[in-house]
Design a protein around this motif. Sequence first.
Motif, mmCIF file in Angstrom:
data_model
loop_
_atom_site.group_PDB
_atom_site.id
_atom_site.type_symbol
_atom_site.label_atom_id
_atom_site.label_comp_id
_atom_site.label_asym_id
_atom_site.label_seq_id
_atom_site.Cartn_x
_atom_site.Cartn_y
_atom_site.Cartn_z
ATOM 1 N N ASN A 39 0.812 -1.081 0.030
ATOM 2 C CA ASN A 39 -0.228 0.061 -0.022
ATOM 3 C C ASN A 39 0.781 1.229 -0.176
ATOM 4 O OD1 ASN A 39 -2.316 -1.508 0.136
ATOM 5 N ND2 ASN A 39 -2.659 -1.543 2.101
ATOM 6 N N LEU A 40 1.742 1.067 0.845
ATOM 7 C CA LEU A 40 2.790 2.299 0.972
ATOM 8 C C LEU A 40 3.424 2.652 -0.440
ATOM 9 C CD1 LEU A 40 4.359 4.462 2.282
ATOM 10 C CD2 LEU A 40 5.982 2.905 3.075
ATOM 11 N N ALA A 41 3.976 1.472 -1.414
ATOM 12 C CA ALA A 41 4.543 1.781 -2.699
ATOM 13 C C ALA A 41 3.429 2.252 -3.577
ATOM 14 C CB ALA A 41 4.994 0.457 -3.076
ATOM 15 N N GLU A 42 2.299 1.861 -3.442
ATOM 16 C CA GLU A 42 1.237 2.395 -4.185
ATOM 17 C C GLU A 42 1.136 3.941 -3.805
ATOM 18 O OE1 GLU A 42 -3.534 1.962 -5.478
ATOM 19 O OE2 GLU A 42 -2.352 0.516 -3.925
ATOM 20 N N ALA A 43 0.974 4.446 -2.603
ATOM 21 C CA ALA A 43 0.954 5.703 -2.223
ATOM 22 C C ALA A 43 2.113 6.608 -2.602
ATOM 23 C CB ALA A 43 0.585 5.732 -0.720
ATOM 24 N N LEU A 44 3.100 6.108 -2.922
ATOM 25 C CA LEU A 44 4.339 6.819 -3.108
ATOM 26 C C LEU A 44 4.309 7.787 -4.358
ATOM 27 C CD1 LEU A 44 7.437 4.651 -1.949
ATOM 28 C CD2 LEU A 44 6.466 6.869 -0.946
ATOM 29 N N GLU A 45 3.479 6.984 -5.301
ATOM 30 C CA GLU A 45 3.530 7.570 -6.719
ATOM 31 C C GLU A 45 2.845 9.014 -6.406
ATOM 32 O OE1 GLU A 45 1.624 5.257 -9.509
ATOM 33 O OE2 GLU A 45 2.735 3.451 -9.043
ATOM 34 N N GLY A 46 2.166 9.392 -5.519
ATOM 35 C CA GLY A 46 1.516 10.643 -5.457
ATOM 36 C C GLY A 46 2.380 11.662 -4.582
ATOM 37 N N LEU A 47 3.209 10.985 -3.767
ATOM 38 C CA LEU A 47 4.045 11.894 -2.795
ATOM 39 C C LEU A 47 5.574 12.263 -3.420
ATOM 40 C CD1 LEU A 47 3.503 9.686 0.383
ATOM 41 C CD2 LEU A 47 2.233 11.591 -0.468
ATOM 42 N N GLU A 48 5.256 13.200 -4.484
ATOM 43 C CA GLU A 48 6.597 13.663 -5.018
ATOM 44 C C GLU A 48 7.450 14.378 -4.167
ATOM 45 O OE1 GLU A 48 5.017 15.750 -8.436
ATOM 46 O OE2 GLU A 48 4.281 13.962 -9.291
ATOM 47 N N LYS A 87 9.842 1.696 -6.041
ATOM 48 C CA LYS A 87 9.227 2.823 -6.277
ATOM 49 C C LYS A 87 10.309 4.010 -5.764
ATOM 50 C CE LYS A 87 5.180 1.691 -7.647
ATOM 51 N NZ LYS A 87 4.552 2.180 -8.805
ATOM 52 N N LEU A 88 11.091 3.608 -4.614
ATOM 53 C CA LEU A 88 12.043 4.598 -4.227
ATOM 54 C C LEU A 88 13.130 4.740 -4.984
ATOM 55 C CD1 LEU A 88 12.022 3.149 -0.485
ATOM 56 C CD2 LEU A 88 11.210 5.321 -1.203
ATOM 57 N N ARG A 89 13.535 3.690 -5.855
ATOM 58 C CA ARG A 89 14.484 3.907 -6.816
ATOM 59 C C ARG A 89 14.150 4.708 -7.932
ATOM 60 N NH1 ARG A 89 16.947 -2.323 -7.771
ATOM 61 N NH2 ARG A 89 18.007 -0.846 -9.325
ATOM 62 N N ASP A 90 12.856 4.805 -8.226
ATOM 63 C CA ASP A 90 12.353 5.655 -9.531
ATOM 64 C C ASP A 90 12.637 6.982 -9.254
ATOM 65 O OD1 ASP A 90 11.062 6.891 -11.599
ATOM 66 O OD2 ASP A 90 9.133 5.404 -11.511
ATOM 67 N N ILE A 139 17.786 -3.319 -1.824
ATOM 68 C CA ILE A 139 18.168 -2.063 -0.972
ATOM 69 C C ILE A 139 19.407 -1.607 -1.347
ATOM 70 C CG2 ILE A 139 18.723 -1.395 1.545
ATOM 71 C CD1 ILE A 139 15.812 -2.113 0.935
ATOM 72 N N VAL A 140 20.442 -2.445 -1.670
ATOM 73 C CA VAL A 140 21.817 -1.742 -2.088
ATOM 74 C C VAL A 140 21.599 -1.069 -3.665
ATOM 75 C CG1 VAL A 140 23.832 -2.775 -2.958
ATOM 76 C CG2 VAL A 140 23.099 -4.014 -1.132
ATOM 77 N N GLY A 141 20.734 -1.480 -4.536
ATOM 78 C CA GLY A 141 20.634 -1.081 -5.669
ATOM 79 C C GLY A 141 20.000 0.232 -5.366
ATOM 80 N N LEU A 142 18.952 0.339 -4.401
ATOM 81 C CA LEU A 142 18.504 1.838 -4.066
ATOM 82 C C LEU A 142 19.274 2.770 -3.472
ATOM 83 C CD1 LEU A 142 16.129 3.586 -3.391
ATOM 84 C CD2 LEU A 142 15.757 2.382 -1.027
ATOM 85 N N VAL A 143 20.235 2.266 -2.800
ATOM 86 C CA VAL A 143 21.345 3.221 -2.166
ATOM 87 C C VAL A 143 22.244 3.610 -2.974
ATOM 88 C CG1 VAL A 143 23.311 3.335 -0.415
ATOM 89 C CG2 VAL A 143 20.958 2.438 0.216
ATOM 90 N N GLY A 198 12.510 11.379 -6.297
ATOM 91 C CA GLY A 198 13.740 12.059 -6.577
ATOM 92 C C GLY A 198 14.383 12.795 -5.571
ATOM 93 N N ASN A 199 13.331 13.166 -4.620
ATOM 94 C CA ASN A 199 13.740 14.142 -3.714
ATOM 95 C C ASN A 199 13.982 13.587 -2.200
ATOM 96 O OD1 ASN A 199 13.451 16.482 -5.231
ATOM 97 N ND2 ASN A 199 11.099 16.182 -4.917
ATOM 98 N N LEU A 200 13.994 12.160 -2.052
ATOM 99 C CA LEU A 200 14.309 11.551 -1.092
ATOM 100 C C LEU A 200 15.824 11.763 -0.159
ATOM 101 C CD1 LEU A 200 12.788 9.373 0.800
ATOM 102 C CD2 LEU A 200 14.005 7.596 -0.278
ATOM 103 N N LEU A 201 15.704 12.190 0.994
ATOM 104 C CA LEU A 201 16.905 12.515 1.377
ATOM 105 C C LEU A 201 17.484 11.772 2.640
ATOM 106 C CD1 LEU A 201 16.606 16.670 1.585
ATOM 107 C CD2 LEU A 201 17.721 15.140 -0.116
ATOM 108 N N GLU A 202 16.320 11.124 3.391
ATOM 109 C CA GLU A 202 16.503 10.444 4.563
ATOM 110 C C GLU A 202 15.554 9.128 4.367
ATOM 111 O OE1 GLU A 202 15.736 12.667 8.040
ATOM 112 O OE2 GLU A 202 16.972 14.493 7.445
ATOM 113 N N LEU A 203 16.265 7.843 4.773
ATOM 114 C CA LEU A 203 15.480 6.519 4.659
ATOM 115 C C LEU A 203 16.125 5.848 5.831
ATOM 116 C CD1 LEU A 203 13.767 4.766 3.255
ATOM 117 C CD2 LEU A 203 15.442 3.728 2.012
ATOM 118 N N ASP A 204 15.362 5.487 6.768
ATOM 119 C CA ASP A 204 15.570 4.489 7.857
ATOM 120 C C ASP A 204 14.886 3.019 7.874
ATOM 121 O OD1 ASP A 204 16.414 3.521 10.308
ATOM 122 O OD2 ASP A 204 15.800 5.361 11.474
#
Length: 576
Positions: free
Chosen positions: A331-340, A378-381, A406-410, A386-392
């Motif tokens: 559900n979070l992955a789907e919601a991320l599309e609108g959280l630019e 989604k996070l890699r897109d 996760i490695v690919g994302l980082v 593109g504005n993601l600065l912090e991830l925990d």
Amino acid sequence: PRKKKQWGKNASSITVRHTRLVTQVGTRLDFSLLINLCDQLEKLPALTHLDLSGAWIMPAGAAMLGTALESLTCVTHLDMGNCDIRTVGMARLLPALNNNLDLTYLGLASNNIGDVGATALGEALRFCMSLNTLDLSSNQLSGDGVEALKPIFVATTRLMSLDLSSNVRHFSHGVSQGHKLAEKLAKSLRGTNCSLTHLSLANNAIFAGGAHQILRTMMENSHSLTSLDLGSNGSSPNRLSPEGLHSLQGALISITLKHLDLSHNNLGTAGAKTLSIALSARSQVETINLASNNLGSPGFDFVAKFLLSKHANIRKLNLSSNNLHCGAMKNLAEALEGLECLSSLSLADNPSLCLKDPSPTEIGEVQDCSGVIQLCAKLRDPEICGNLLELDLRNTGLAVETWSNIVGLVANANSMHTFNGINLDGDFKGLDASRGSLQNFELLFMAKQLDRLNIPKAALKEMKVLALSESIDLSHCDLSEYPSALFHIWGLRTIDLSHNLRLRSLPIGNLIKSNILELVLDGCRHLIEPPRSVTQAGGRDVMQYLRACVPHPTISIPLLLIGSDQEPKSTLIRAL
């Protein structure tokens, strides 16, 4: 610190933070450092900014400092947080506060001034019309002490930030002084022209009734409140509960909050539903903290509905410690599309992210990584996050299958500056650089940060960052180029880059100069490696083979591996 410090006569700012100005020598207290500071302050008529937070001066030191500050009339910023001045010391500072009516910032956090000190403070600042920020957190105030602050609320129309967190710590059997604190605060604010934009009542056990009174007062006075903190640190939760949050629904709809902290309130599924309805109706929330609310995947379904609504404009989202499962990640992955605009996301302390949602028909835990994999995609897109600065993602029970994602994302997130609490832009002293303490994706992130900072290698040696790990697995990470940041880790001996289908070249020159002993490239089909029978025939046959692999004579290809696995690099170079 014992050497006398001299400031110019025109000095306007002094900061002496986290330095004990009163030291203990045997059984007696030594005030010489504080006396030196007070002597200097009396010679600085232009001083406007004084920061002594964490200086530990005690009541006796507050008396000395108060005498020195009486000669100053231009101070606008005074921070004496965590100085242990107590009620007696507060009384000694009052004459100095009376002389500085242009104060805009006053910080007195963690001083235990109590209700008597708060009453004296209210009287001292009743004519201070310029006060903008007041921090009285952790001072053992009750409702009576907060009510005594009303002269300040009446005097100033500029007060925008008020911090009263962690003043009521004890409650039992549902009875709490925090509820009275909230009621008295609401009563004191009512009818004033105070335009608060930030209010913190965290860790006061105020319950829903007190929160409702506060929000109703904010609605009556003005709609200026943009930041509200009703969270806690877990030791004394505010415990709004689902039913209590329902009573706040109307107020949350009416007030245009941008920052909302409801952590540690045990909202559950019902509370999440109420919150979603309130925020979806008319919300401008940019930062929301829902940590430790026992949402579970059913509760997050309602949060996701808000995130999918047209009003969602979230920049920071904290969902840590909520017992989330795989379904919530989908559900979070789907919601991320609108959280630019999302710049910060925390999913820490959710150890079941890679487990299927609990079902009454299934016994035991069933592993399911599909939600995390979708989220990482989604996070890699860059067009989505593109504005993601912090991830925990600490303590999330990530399965081995998800590590490569996760490695690919980082590896592909060029804007991220904080990952799993690691932020190399700041102080290196708190950095855990012991070998084996970091996972692959954390290691790669640190290497990238070190590469960005362009720190001299000598400094890196002193920080012991170079011996982080001897091997790193970057297989299946969809890398298109070799992460040059890995050259900052001199202790690295083995790198696995297998099955990175887009990898077309390697920095051979730098690899030869490095300490890397083993490079695994299985499945990298765009890299050309001659078969063993060709390499054993010698350099001419190798070059002939490579030329035969090139589809066109004008196209050049990078030279990668020649020779058997155990042959040293110098032998290979001589063969060429």
